[in-house]
Motif scaffolding. Structure first.
Motif, PDB file in Angstrom:
ATOM      1  N   HIS A  96       0.883  -1.123   0.021  1.00  0.00           N
ATOM      2  CA  HIS A  96      -0.251  -0.154   0.087  1.00  0.00           C
ATOM      3  C   HIS A  96       0.905   1.217  -0.096  1.00  0.00           C
ATOM      4  O   HIS A  96       1.804   1.094   0.739  1.00  0.00           O
ATOM      5  CB  HIS A  96      -0.896   0.166   1.312  1.00  0.00           C
ATOM      6  CG  HIS A  96      -1.896   0.959   1.122  1.00  0.00           C
ATOM      7  ND1 HIS A  96      -1.701   2.248   1.632  1.00  0.00           N
ATOM      8  CD2 HIS A  96      -3.117   0.916   0.789  1.00  0.00           C
ATOM      9  CE1 HIS A  96      -3.000   2.976   1.576  1.00  0.00           C
ATOM     10  NE2 HIS A  96      -3.845   2.026   1.170  1.00  0.00           N
ATOM     11  N   GLU A 135      -8.137   4.500  -7.712  1.00  0.00           N
ATOM     12  CA  GLU A 135      -7.205   4.632  -6.565  1.00  0.00           C
ATOM     13  C   GLU A 135      -6.993   5.904  -6.146  1.00  0.00           C
ATOM     14  O   GLU A 135      -6.822   6.032  -4.872  1.00  0.00           O
ATOM     15  CB  GLU A 135      -5.731   3.920  -7.253  1.00  0.00           C
ATOM     16  CG  GLU A 135      -5.692   2.289  -7.593  1.00  0.00           C
ATOM     17  CD  GLU A 135      -4.789   1.938  -8.202  1.00  0.00           C
ATOM     18  OE1 GLU A 135      -4.208   0.708  -8.039  1.00  0.00           O
ATOM     19  OE2 GLU A 135      -4.094   2.577  -9.067  1.00  0.00           O
ATOM     20  N   GLU A 142      -8.190   8.099   2.552  1.00  0.00           N
ATOM     21  CA  GLU A 142      -7.318   7.158   3.233  1.00  0.00           C
ATOM     22  C   GLU A 142      -6.110   8.240   3.973  1.00  0.00           C
ATOM     23  O   GLU A 142      -5.661   7.844   4.982  1.00  0.00           O
ATOM     24  CB  GLU A 142      -6.414   6.529   2.247  1.00  0.00           C
ATOM     25  CG  GLU A 142      -7.632   5.170   1.596  1.00  0.00           C
ATOM     26  CD  GLU A 142      -6.855   4.520   0.599  1.00  0.00           C
ATOM     27  OE1 GLU A 142      -7.255   3.513   0.084  1.00  0.00           O
ATOM     28  OE2 GLU A 142      -6.067   4.906   0.011  1.00  0.00           O
TER      29      GLU A 142
END
Length: 252
Positions: A96, A135, A142
């Motif tokens: 990630h 993404e 995030e």
């Protein structure tokens, strides 16, 4: 966590006045005043066990490196680490994208300085197509959650965007190209990025909109005049640290 009023700040690049400037004598006088306050604030953060994260983003040749050097001159060298973030290596690419940043977050009482950061996900990776729209679109949430976790741990997060005009950037590129001692700073990628200036403005504006929070607000710095930019950055650092750390006036 102390609240910061975000409503009266400009967070759209087209609206930023890039022309503020200061004379050299004013610069030297102001920097002298700020030096002691920054040193004391970071030592006080060490005493309290509060980590500090500085994020530096902005245009190529906007002066991030010079600003970071002026900042670190005032911090005990045992307390800070500068992370110059480049493209991820093969080990980082299979994880990630935040993994490599978690590994660089400072311990309690220490300072982490990021020259480029996790915001590359929604800037260069978005514009250059290094990740899909799905993404980078989900990365805003995030990133906010990532920074919120740091803030809840006690980390003080200060994020800067150094802003110059396209014309000023071109002038600085030409100066670098013609200077044998600085030519190495200029790459083919720098020239290619200039061709997508408008796309980067769009990406930056959305980044400010989606990731400007009370616990990690953005600070846009007019950087056409390097003296002004350095004073502005160090002043914002001092003001934020003294407020967040509640430093008693007798220690300032």
């Amino acid at each position: 966590m102390k609240k910061v009023n975000l409503s009266d700040r400009i967070l759209k690049l087209e609206e930023v006045n890039v022309f503020p400037a200061v004379e050299r004598n004013v610069y030297k006088a102001e920097m002298k005043k700020l030096k002691t306050r920054i040193n004391r604030a970071t030592l006080y953060a060490k005493y309290l066990g509060r980590p500090i994260v500085f994020v530096f983003e902005g245009w190529d040749a906007a002066g991030k490196g010079g600003a970071i050097r002026r900042l670190t001159q005032e911090i005990d060298p045992r307390l800070y680490e500068v992370h110059n973030i480049a493209a991820p290596d093969p080990q980082e690419k299979v994880r990630h994208y935040l993994w490599r940043f978690w590994n660089r977050i400072p311990n309690k009482g220490y300072v982490g300085i990021f020259d480029r950061s996790w915001y590359g996900r929604v800037l260069v990776e978005r514009v250059e197509g290094f990740c899909s729209e799905e993404e980078w679109s989900r990365s805003y949430e995030e990133i906010v959650l990532f920074e919120e976790q740091l803030a809840n741990f006690g980390t003080i997060i200060i994020k800067f965007w150094l802003h110059i005009t396209s014309e000023e950037q071109l002038a600085r590129f030409e100066a670098r190209k013609n200077d044998p001692l600085r030519r190495w700073k200029l790459t083919d990628e720098d020239w290619r990025n200039r061709e997508k200036w408008g796309e980067y403005v769009e990406a930056a504006n959305e980044m400010f909109l989606r990731t400007d929070t009370p616990f990690a607000p953005w600070k846009i710095v007019p950087a056409r005049d390097k003296y002004f930019a350095r004073i502005d950055i160090l002043s914002k650092v001092v003001d934020t640290l003294e407020r967040e750390l509640a430093i008693p006036k007798k220690f300032r």
